[in-house]
Motif scaffolding. Structure first.
Motif, short mmCIF file in Angstrom:
data_model
loop_
_atom_site.label_atom_id
_atom_site.label_comp_id
_atom_site.label_asym_id
_atom_site.label_seq_id
_atom_site.Cartn_x
_atom_site.Cartn_y
_atom_site.Cartn_z
N MET A 190 0.83 -1.21 0.00
CA MET A 190 0.00 0.00 0.00
C MET A 190 0.86 1.25 0.00
SD MET A 190 -3.04 -0.75 2.71
CE MET A 190 -3.93 -2.30 2.69
N ILE A 191 0.25 2.35 -0.38
CA ILE A 191 0.93 3.64 -0.22
C ILE A 191 0.09 4.56 0.66
CG2 ILE A 191 2.03 5.63 -1.29
CD1 ILE A 191 2.41 4.10 -3.77
N ASP A 192 -1.03 5.05 0.11
CA ASP A 192 -1.80 6.06 0.83
C ASP A 192 -2.78 5.44 1.82
OD1 ASP A 192 -2.93 5.23 -1.77
OD2 ASP A 192 -4.70 6.22 -0.95
N THR A 252 -5.97 5.23 1.33
CA THR A 252 -7.26 5.92 1.27
C THR A 252 -7.99 5.74 -0.05
OG1 THR A 252 -6.24 7.96 0.43
CG2 THR A 252 -6.40 7.73 2.82
N GLY A 253 -7.48 4.85 -0.90
CA GLY A 253 -8.15 4.62 -2.18
C GLY A 253 -7.61 5.46 -3.31
N MET A 254 -6.52 6.13 -3.09
CA MET A 254 -6.03 7.10 -4.06
C MET A 254 -5.09 6.50 -5.11
SD MET A 254 -3.08 9.04 -4.50
CE MET A 254 -2.28 9.97 -3.25
N CYS A 313 -7.71 -3.01 -1.46
CA CYS A 313 -7.61 -3.62 -0.14
C CYS A 313 -7.76 -2.59 0.98
CB CYS A 313 -6.26 -4.33 -0.03
SG CYS A 313 -6.08 -5.31 1.44
N CYS A 314 -7.23 -1.39 0.78
CA CYS A 314 -7.19 -0.40 1.87
C CYS A 314 -8.57 0.14 2.24
CB CYS A 314 -6.25 0.74 1.52
SG CYS A 314 -6.80 1.78 0.15
N VAL A 315 -9.45 0.31 1.27
CA VAL A 315 -10.76 0.89 1.59
C VAL A 315 -11.92 -0.11 1.49
CG1 VAL A 315 -10.29 3.33 1.19
CG2 VAL A 315 -10.84 1.86 -0.76
S1 FES Z 1 -3.17 1.92 -0.78
FE1 FES Z 1 -3.48 3.35 -2.33
S2 FES Z 1 -5.47 2.85 -2.94
FE2 FES Z 1 -5.12 1.44 -1.41
#
Ligand code: FES
Ligand SMILES: Cc1cc2nc3c(=O)[nH]c(=O)nc-3n(C[C@H](O)[C@H](O)[C@H](O)COP(=O)(O)OP(=O)(O)OC[C@H]3O[C@@H](n4cnc5c(N)ncnc54)[C@H](O)[C@@H]3O)c2cc1C
Lengths: 278, 474
Positions: free
Chosen positions: A214-216, A218-220, A235-237
């Motif tokens: 992941m990076i952010d 937040t879905g970005m 996966c993150c959101v």
């Molecule tokens: S970590 Fe960037 S969209 Fe999920």
């Protein structure tokens, strides 16, 4: 800046931190994760929330030293600061009284499975837990897990502690009883894959928590893409928890190995730097 | 005669040699020298009724600042711009001047228009270097508190205006660094991050509290900001930050990125400095970028600078329809990016180990114009072909991120998930204003700034009367 209040080496490779994060702790729920960045030049990595204390305003996380960032993180001590912590992220675990549930934690996955196990227990479930690792040294939180489970089984691959077995063996024994309503499993992708293969035979709903790059958070960026039921999810959101029956684990494992050369280079450079006294 | 000929052509900014710059992350143009700036400024006719101003979304007094340059008053020229636009160093570099102010320039009717953007950039850099950055006098505190969410150009502008109106302002940003697209999207060679950093510092000096690592919707909700944390109003400027993918087979292979991810790694995380910086990025030999906007150009040129041998840019229409700034398309050509126009990808091919190794494409032809007025591309039967690649970047535009809006049941959204706001920025949720890309869809830096400014004015009014009458966008 987020201050580390407590450090505990759970094993040679596994470290626990409890750190100050007042506002995040206020909102944290079982199943959430956070993202951290150690310093200016650092990368952003996701870690699961292993515990939170709303009154003290702290988060607890448990991580395994597997690469440059987690190695570096492991050198920090009580009183040190982590530059950035972002959270709580991800959809919280769905907690209700399902009846009889099995909670499976593999390796460092024991940490995130703990708050979910606790919440399930508090919601009135009958909780059977399995924690497993390659060997005794990699196991931790036996007591904590026992406190929130009606029954606890421990396995090691080499038999150095508990039963000599992989987690799916006692899991299958529980499933044979025929009255399991749900399974939750967190651990290495390969373990979760085999847990799902096992539960599929008994047609028992299985929740897994995926650990993509992941990076952010937040879905970005979409870097955390996973395939669930033939559809692309973030996966993150959308997660990190998904119905394991629908997850494409092979793709997950491939995507986790996106940067093998870079990871090796970073690690070598880091080890050199340590040897050279930084 | 001689004189007239000269005036038809603008003073060009000297640029780094294309082949050299294709391997570094330094800015492409070198700034004007003071002499060059004065010479370019002398081309301005200082029209009585300047058409250029009508092309500027924030109505900078263009003839006035150019006149000051003519007189060698560079710092004053910068202050003149700042009356309307707080971030000239940014806008001088990234605004699409050729379709705004410069498109309406009278000089441009017979030759090249006055280089408004280059001049704006010159005076802004000059001020930063020479002039003391002037802090306005502290206004009388109003005792009101406003939360600005999102630190892109819109949020920065709104926060800057509100603090100067005497309110207490907190700027919340989800990432660990403020600046929005200016830090995570637009690359260093187009907009040095030091400039963005300088603007953020400036608003902090004005008194804005900048809180990074704050994902509003998760860490705090807007409702909590208004009802528990004592904020009197909220401005939402969270941009259109969701990536779009093509929805074709093979899109989850390793090596297929969204432009957001690729650029965030490169710009925000500084992966181009790996391993001094920890974030890795795939250094491709033959990357393909899909799209025709600024985002596509930026991705292509970043990939090139990371060390690619050959960079393909795949676009389904022709070059005339490309929405990117003309200067960037020109730069991309100069640097040797290969444009595969009227081409659409239909699938990515697996090398057998989960990595992308080729892209399958189909040729397109242009049919009748669609709703956007651009001619619709149609696939040509039997024209399929493959291109060998090792990284693919999809730069197809952006969508609204539902993470925050979804926590606000009383906030009206349009069908695509963008926040509905009227022309002042007022939304359906009391005390909540919005603007920039999250209202309009992906647009421009300057339009986000314009929206931030309008909303700041509307917030001032609201804080006086607490009057709310949302009629929806007209
Ligand atoms: S970590 Fe960037 S969209 Fe999920
Ligand atoms: C690669 C690229 C190149 C571009 N090039 C140009 C160009 O040359 N010229 C031009 O005019 N325009 C260009 N654009 C478009 C321009 O950058 C945008 O239109 C503009 O930045 C929009 O500004 P904004 O303030 O609305 O939001 P953004 O700049 O998108 O900033 C929004 C900020 O809000 C934050 N945020 C999001 N959700 C939350 C949350 N829940 N809580 C807290 N913070 C949140 C985000 O992290 C981000 O920092 C480009 C865009 C991209 C992506």
């Amino acid at each position: 800046m987020f201050k580390i209040l407590k450090k505990q080496e759970l094993s040679e490779f596994v470290t626990l931190f409890e750190f100050e994060a007042k506002d995040i702790a206020k909102k944290a729920e079982a199943g959430n994760f956070f993202i951290l960045k150690i310093h200016e030049e650092g990368e952003r990595i996701p870690l699961t929330i292993a515990d939170f204390d709303r009154e003290k305003g702290t988060l607890t996380t448990v991580f395994q030293k597997v690469g440059k960032t987690t190695e570096h993180l492991g050198t920090l001590n009580e009183g040190d600061f982590i530059s950035d912590v972002i959270g709580p992220l991800g959809v919280s675990s769905h907690i209700e009284n399902f009846g009889k549930v099995v909670c499976v934690g593999g390796g460092v996955g024991i940490a995130p499975v703990y708050p979910i196990t606790r919440a399930l227990k508090e919601a009135g479930n009958k909780v059977l837990s399995i924690i497993g690792a390659r060997n005794k040294d990699l196991l931790f939180w036996e007591d904590k897990m026992r406190d929130v489970s009606d029954e606890l089984v421990i396995t090691t691959d080499d038999g150095s502690y508990g039963r000599k077995a992989v987690v799916t063996v006692p899991l299958e024994e529980f499933l044979k009883g025929g009255d399991i309503d749900m399974v939750i499993a967190i651990g290495p992708a390969i373990m979760m894959k085999f847990v799902c293969k096992t539960t599929e035979k008994y047609n028992v709903k299985t929740v897994v928590s995926l650990n993509s790059i992941m990076i952010d958070g937040t879905g970005m960026c979409g870097g955390c893409r996973v395939e669930v039921g033939g559809e692309t999810k973030f996966c993150c959101v959308d997660g990190p928890e998904f119905d394991g029956a629908d997850v494409n684990f092979d793709l997950l494992m491939e995507r986790q190995r996106m940067y093998p050369d870079e990871e090796k280079a970073a690690m070598e450079r880091y080890t050199e730097a340590i040897k050279g006294g930084k | 005669m001689e004189e007239k000929k000269k005036a038809k052509k603008r003073v060009q900014m000297r640029e780094q040699d294309p082949l050299k710059r294709a391997r570094n992350f330094e800015e492409v143009p070198y700034a004007y020298s003071p002499e060059e700036a004065m010479e370019e400024a002398s081309r301005c006719l200082v029209c009585k009724r300047p058409a250029c101003m009508g092309g500027c979304p924030v109505e900078v007094n263009i003839p006035a600042f150019i006149s000051l340059i003519k007189d060698g008053k560079f710092v004053e020229a910068c202050y003149k711009i700042k009356e309307k636009n707080s971030f000239p160093a940014v806008c001088g570099r990234v605004c699409p001047q050729e379709v705004q102010c410069e498109a309406r320039c009278l000089v441009g009717k017979k030759g090249e228009p006055v280089a408004v953007g280059n001049l704006e950039r010159f005076v802004a850099d000059y001020e930063a270097e020479k002039g003391e950055v002037k802090l306005p006098e502290k206004p009388k505190p109003t005792g009101r508190k406003v939360a600005v969410i999102g630190s892109g150009p819109g949020g920065l502008t709104c926060a800057s205006d509100l603090i100067q109106a005497g309110h207490q302002v907190t700027l919340f940003e989800a990432l660990h660094k403020a600046g929005g697209v200016l830090v995570y999207g637009i690359p260093e060679f187009r907009l040095p991050k030091a400039i963005v950093g300088r603007e953020v510092e400036y608003i902090q000096k004005l008194g804005v509290e900048v809180v990074v690592n704050a994902v509003v919707g998760r860490l705090y909700t807007v409702d909590e900001l208004l009802n528990e944390q004592g904020y009197d109003a909220v401005y939402i400027g969270i941009g259109a930050g969701l990536p779009m993918f093509l929805g074709i087979p093979g899109e989850n292979l390793n090596g297929v990125y969204s432009a957001n991810e690729f650029l965030t790694r490169a710009n925000l995380m500084k992966a181009y400095l790996f391993p001094e910086y920890d974030t890795p990025i795939k250094v491709a030999k033959r990357p393909a970028i899909v799209g025709g906007g600024n985002v596509a150009m930026d991705s292509a040129r970043v990939a090139l600078r990371l060390g690619a041998e050959k960079v393909y840019l795949i676009y389904r229409r022709s070059e005339a329809e490309m929405p990117a700034r003309k200067a960037e398309v020109h730069h991309a050509h100069e640097e040797g990016i290969e444009f595969l126009l009227l081409t659409n990808p239909t699938g990515f091919i697996d090398d057998g180990k989960g990595n992308v190794c080729a892209v399958e494409c189909v040729k397109m032809e242009l049919g009748e114009p669609d709703e956007s007025g651009r001619r619709r591309p149609i696939p040509v039967k039997g024209s399929e072909f493959q291109v060998e690649i090792d990284v693919a970047i999809s730069a197809l535009g952006a969508r609204a991120n539902p993470l925050l809006p979804k926590t606000m049941p009383d906030l009206k959204l349009n069908k695509k998930g963008y926040i509905m706001a009227d022309e002042t920025g007022m939304t359906s949720a009391r005390g909540v204003f919005a603007g920039g890309d999250i209202v309009t869809g992906a647009a421009t830096v300057i339009s986000a700034m314009g929206a931030g400014r309008k909303a700041a004015t509307a917030i001032n009014d609201y804080l006086k009367w607490k009057y709310w009458d949302f009629r929806g966008p007209q």
